[in-house]
Design an enzyme around this catalytic site. Sequence first.
Site, PDB file in Angstrom:
ATOM      1  N   LYS A  66       2.583   0.169   1.942  1.00  0.00           N
ATOM      2  CA  LYS A  66       3.329   0.183   0.531  1.00  0.00           C
ATOM      3  C   LYS A  66       2.483   0.522  -0.234  1.00  0.00           C
ATOM      4  O   LYS A  66       2.901   0.778  -1.172  1.00  0.00           O
ATOM      5  CB  LYS A  66       4.161  -0.631   0.996  1.00  0.00           C
ATOM      6  N   ASP A 102      12.286  -3.279  -3.135  1.00  0.00           N
ATOM      7  CA  ASP A 102      12.386  -4.161  -3.076  1.00  0.00           C
ATOM      8  C   ASP A 102      13.156  -4.834  -4.143  1.00  0.00           C
ATOM      9  O   ASP A 102      13.527  -6.261  -4.742  1.00  0.00           O
ATOM     10  CB  ASP A 102      11.289  -4.439  -2.787  1.00  0.00           C
TER      11      ASP A 102
HETATM   12  P1  NDP Z   1       2.018 -10.100   2.978  1.00  0.00           P
HETATM   13  O1  NDP Z   1       1.295  -9.698   4.865  1.00  0.00           O
HETATM   14  O2  NDP Z   1       1.571  -9.044   2.265  1.00  0.00           O
HETATM   15  O3  NDP Z   1       1.750 -11.859   2.403  1.00  0.00           O
HETATM   16  C1  NDP Z   1       2.362 -12.856   3.475  1.00  0.00           C
HETATM   17  C2  NDP Z   1       2.274 -13.207   2.483  1.00  0.00           C
HETATM   18  O4  NDP Z   1       2.616 -14.828   3.442  1.00  0.00           O
HETATM   19  C3  NDP Z   1       0.963 -14.152   1.885  1.00  0.00           C
HETATM   20  O5  NDP Z   1       0.927 -15.101   0.473  1.00  0.00           O
HETATM   21  C4  NDP Z   1      -0.083 -14.799   2.533  1.00  0.00           C
HETATM   22  O6  NDP Z   1      -0.559 -15.932   2.100  1.00  0.00           O
HETATM   23  C5  NDP Z   1       0.992 -15.217   3.249  1.00  0.00           C
HETATM   24  N1  NDP Z   1       0.668 -16.483   4.624  1.00  0.00           N
HETATM   25  C6  NDP Z   1       1.450 -16.379   5.947  1.00  0.00           C
HETATM   26  N2  NDP Z   1       0.857 -16.432   6.999  1.00  0.00           N
HETATM   27  C7  NDP Z   1       0.267 -18.161   6.507  1.00  0.00           C
HETATM   28  C8  NDP Z   1      -0.141 -19.049   6.594  1.00  0.00           C
HETATM   29  N3  NDP Z   1      -0.681 -19.632   8.306  1.00  0.00           N
HETATM   30  N4  NDP Z   1      -0.614 -19.847   5.783  1.00  0.00           N
HETATM   31  C9  NDP Z   1      -0.097 -19.335   4.104  1.00  0.00           C
HETATM   32  N5  NDP Z   1      -0.015 -18.729   3.835  1.00  0.00           N
HETATM   33  C10 NDP Z   1       0.118 -17.480   5.014  1.00  0.00           C
HETATM   34  O7  NDP Z   1       3.679 -10.115   3.243  1.00  0.00           O
HETATM   35  P2  NDP Z   1       4.746  -9.310   2.156  1.00  0.00           P
HETATM   36  O8  NDP Z   1       4.748  -9.644   1.178  1.00  0.00           O
HETATM   37  O9  NDP Z   1       5.465  -8.229   2.600  1.00  0.00           O
HETATM   38  O10 NDP Z   1       6.200 -10.670   2.915  1.00  0.00           O
HETATM   39  C11 NDP Z   1       5.913 -11.779   3.240  1.00  0.00           C
HETATM   40  C12 NDP Z   1       7.634 -12.215   3.503  1.00  0.00           C
HETATM   41  O11 NDP Z   1       8.657 -11.985   3.015  1.00  0.00           O
HETATM   42  C13 NDP Z   1       8.085 -11.329   5.079  1.00  0.00           C
HETATM   43  O12 NDP Z   1       8.240 -12.446   6.063  1.00  0.00           O
HETATM   44  C14 NDP Z   1       8.578 -10.800   5.167  1.00  0.00           C
HETATM   45  O13 NDP Z   1       9.515 -10.556   6.108  1.00  0.00           O
HETATM   46  C15 NDP Z   1       9.823 -11.208   3.525  1.00  0.00           C
HETATM   47  N6  NDP Z   1      10.429  -9.594   2.936  1.00  0.00           N
HETATM   48  C16 NDP Z   1      11.082  -9.731   3.292  1.00  0.00           C
HETATM   49  C17 NDP Z   1      12.516  -8.822   2.274  1.00  0.00           C
HETATM   50  C18 NDP Z   1      13.484  -8.469   2.596  1.00  0.00           C
HETATM   51  O14 NDP Z   1      14.311  -7.494   2.552  1.00  0.00           O
HETATM   52  N7  NDP Z   1      14.114  -9.607   2.496  1.00  0.00           N
HETATM   53  C19 NDP Z   1      11.036  -7.678   1.373  1.00  0.00           C
HETATM   54  C20 NDP Z   1       9.866  -8.030   2.224  1.00  0.00           C
HETATM   55  C21 NDP Z   1       9.712  -9.370   2.042  1.00  0.00           C
HETATM   56  P3  NDP Z   1      -2.186 -15.011   2.293  1.00  0.00           P
HETATM   57  O15 NDP Z   1      -2.551 -14.212   0.562  1.00  0.00           O
HETATM   58  O16 NDP Z   1      -3.193 -16.649   1.840  1.00  0.00           O
HETATM   59  O17 NDP Z   1      -2.710 -14.710   3.178  1.00  0.00           O
END
Ligand code: NDP
Length: 306
Positions: A66, A102
């Site tokens: 993206k 989004d």
């Molecule tokens: P990214 O990979 O860009 O971000 C992931 C986020 O989750 C970061 O803030 C990361 O923190 C955090 N994270 C992941 N694992 C852990 C952990 N074990 N402990 C603490 N923090 C954690 O993903 P996206 O932003 O694209 O997506 C995030 C969520 O939102 C997903 O579940 C996705 O399915 C959902 N989503 C849903 C949409 C919808 O249309 N409903 C649209 C977009 C996303 P860190 O930076 O510290 O790694």
Amino acid sequence: MTKRVVLIGHPVAHSLSGAMQQAAFDSLGIDAAYELWDKAPIELTDAIGELRGDGFLGANVTIPHKERVVPLMDRITEEAHATGAVNTITREGKRLVGHNTDVPGFKVALDKLVGKQKMPRHAVLLGAGGGARAVVHGLITEGFQRIIVFNRHLHRAEGLVKHFGRSASHMELRAMPWHESIIEAELSKTKILINATSIGLTTDESPIPAEILNSDLMVLDLIYAQTRLQSDAKAAGAAVSDGEAMLLHQGAASFTLWTGQPAPLDVMGAALATARAGGLRSAEGEPTGEPVAVEPAVEAAAGDAG
Ligand code: NDP
């Protein structure tokens, strides 16, 4: 000739978007096929180049591309510029336009959660990835005055705050370290809690302990499966929504951009429900990992945003 719309991601083996969009094309008699293109980052530039051909209506872009596609666009919209991410591509002749649906998808989901109540002005956000950026832009344009962002890696939350510096100059957008006591203190001052982490997507974990949730909260979990956070929040008496409305409405907005027609929401919602019941997960469902560095070219493209 059948027009083509593609989802470009890596991986894209299972996609809820495919089921939802194909059902929409078919129901309106639009001769178009939604294809899944699994492209590694190294193949991305060529894949985007192909979209300039007449056979394409456009594309969806998902993880991990993206942010990478932004400099490959000829023009990006205000929402794509503000979030630094493109999830939908349309064609203007041979030129490609990058959009971020989004953002409107999130706004519909937020409106549904808040319902007839007055829209709150304060929010606590968990997460600082691509989804969180769409949330922050949506909240700022909705008129929120205070948004506190917690993230496991604080520097990423600080990067997000910096990214929105100018558009958030009139309000308070702050990154705070992920400590339960600080999150609890912030939750006692807010009505809106949004989870934009992927915690709970593949495991039965919640990003925060159940004890710090309260019945005054409205909780929007971007994850569109049932999660521990959602069940804990319901048990605490809070209003809760999952990410289904956001997924549906981002898809509907993309559909309208490609076809110029109102999206058949009932058909798309039913296709989404059937695909979910059949065990499909959106390509959105995989965490993207580390953020992608934004090249200087992004700023050039962004400056051209319309
Ligand atoms: P990214 O990979 O860009 O971000 C992931 C986020 O989750 C970061 O803030 C990361 O923190 C955090 N994270 C992941 N694992 C852990 C952990 N074990 N402990 C603490 N923090 C954690 O993903 P996206 O932003 O694209 O997506 C995030 C969520 O939102 C997903 O579940 C996705 O399915 C959902 N989503 C849903 C949409 C919808 O249309 N409903 C649209 C977009 C996303 P860190 O930076 O510290 O790694």
